[in-house]
Design an enzyme around this catalytic site. Structure first.
Site, PDB file in Angstrom:
ATOM      1  N   LEU A  56       1.873   1.858  -5.238  1.00  0.00           N
ATOM      2  CA  LEU A  56       1.688   0.598  -5.111  1.00  0.00           C
ATOM      3  C   LEU A  56       1.437   0.261  -3.717  1.00  0.00           C
ATOM      4  CD1 LEU A  56       1.632  -2.202  -6.477  1.00  0.00           C
ATOM      5  CD2 LEU A  56       4.002  -2.591  -5.677  1.00  0.00           C
ATOM      6  N   LYS A  67      -0.425  -3.870  -9.992  1.00  0.00           N
ATOM      7  CA  LYS A  67       0.911  -4.210 -10.071  1.00  0.00           C
ATOM      8  C   LYS A  67       0.935  -4.778 -11.550  1.00  0.00           C
ATOM      9  CE  LYS A  67       4.919  -6.359  -7.887  1.00  0.00           C
ATOM     10  NZ  LYS A  67       5.367  -5.323  -7.211  1.00  0.00           N
ATOM     11  N   TYR A 112       1.769  -8.772 -12.136  1.00  0.00           N
ATOM     12  CA  TYR A 112       2.899  -9.771 -11.608  1.00  0.00           C
ATOM     13  C   TYR A 112       2.859  -9.531 -10.094  1.00  0.00           C
ATOM     14  CZ  TYR A 112       6.429  -6.142 -10.790  1.00  0.00           C
ATOM     15  OH  TYR A 112       7.124  -4.849 -10.694  1.00  0.00           O
ATOM     16  N   GLU A 152       6.881   6.947  -4.409  1.00  0.00           N
ATOM     17  CA  GLU A 152       7.599   6.069  -3.949  1.00  0.00           C
ATOM     18  C   GLU A 152       8.811   5.633  -4.780  1.00  0.00           C
ATOM     19  OE1 GLU A 152       4.894   2.876  -4.810  1.00  0.00           O
ATOM     20  OE2 GLU A 152       4.454   3.625  -6.913  1.00  0.00           O
TER      21      GLU A 152
END
Length: 284
Positions: A204, A147, A33, A179
């Site tokens: 990411l 992702k 996505y 993260e």
């Protein structure tokens, strides 16, 4: 009035939108996505999001549902049909519908679902007060650079933060911050150096991250792309996160330790201003 959504070539009222129960996104989380910001009715960094989508699809050997120009046209049509001036466009591509099997199906067309979310992004209370975060173990899979729609672990981290009275969680692996639950994490050290995790399969590759680091360097801020610990973060001068839905968001407390005077710092505040200003100029 309901939103208009896009499902496999059709623009539909959200109440009429349907996807197969055999879709592999539902059965296997076999999908990827992207989320693109809308400001002033225009798209922020569309090419960056499209390029990352193409990379994610390639890493999973998944066919693209359409070319980049068509994808841009669908984004713009949804923004127009839903009269979105500020908010987000969400898209999800899955491998498509096929009988349940761990092996990838052959000859199946990918599914593309898209919808908008109207949301106030610039006038954010959190940007003025700052966020509180807690640290939690990073229990996600090893390919966070893709992702994917596998978002249960980040959801669990968000709920752990909520239960602790915090706004978000920073994920920790081997003693170092990877993260945030849905964002990239940063600290500003005592000498004014901006530090964020270097790119690898462990995080990411944030589109907002890339833009903010570019703006930081252009503003003369020293940047170090390396891992850091929660202990280092607790004694930092500042901290913040970045994402498409938050831009640059200050962090003022980590695991109960207040940073500085407990208010958003000048680096995060200035980078947020620059990011919004420059993004608006380049929006499509």
């Amino acid at each position: 009035m309901s939103r208009t959504v896009y499902v496999n070539g059709k623009y539909l009222p959200e109440e009429e939108a349907m996807i197969s129960v055999f879709d592999r996104g539902f059965l296997m989380a076999d999908g990827v996505y992207e989320v693109t910001t809308v400001l002033d009715g225009k798209l922020i960094d569309f090419d960056g999001h499209a390029a990352r989508l193409e990379r994610s699809l390639g890493e999973l050997d998944m066919a693209a549902p359409c070319d980049r120009a068509t994808l841009l046209a669908i984004h713009r049509e949804l923004v127009a049909r839903n009269a979105v001036t500020e908010g987000l466009v969400y898209l999800q591509v899955t491998r498509g519908a096929a009988d349940r099997d761990f092996a990838y199906p052959e000859g199946v067309a990918p599914s593309l679902v898209m919808f908008t979310q109207a949301k106030s992004l610039i006038d954010s209370k959190a940007a003025k007060t700052g966020m509180k975060v807690i640290s939690v173990p990073d229990i996600r899979w090893a390919r966070r650079d893709i992702k994917t729609v596998q978002l249960l672990a980040p959801s669990m981290a968000k709920m752990a933060a909520k239960a602790a009275g915090a706004d978000d969680a920073w994920l920790v692996e081997d003693g170092q911050v990877t993260e945030g639950s849905s964002n990239n994490a940063y600290i500003v050290t005592a000498d004014g150096t901006l530090v964020t995790r270097d790119l690898s399969n462990r995080i990411l590759h944030g589109i907002t991250r890339a833009a903010v680091l570019r703006f930081a360097r252009e503003a003369g801020i020293k940047v170090e792309e390396r891992a850091f610990t929660i202990e280092e973060a607790k004694v930092a001068r500042e901290a913040f996160i970045t994402s498409a839905s938050t831009f640059v968001m200050p962090v003022v407390e980590i695991d109960g330790a207040r940073l500085g005077d407990g208010a958003p710092g000048p680096v995060a505040t200035r980078l947020r201003e620059i990011y919004i200003e420059e993004s608006r100029k380049a929006a499509v």
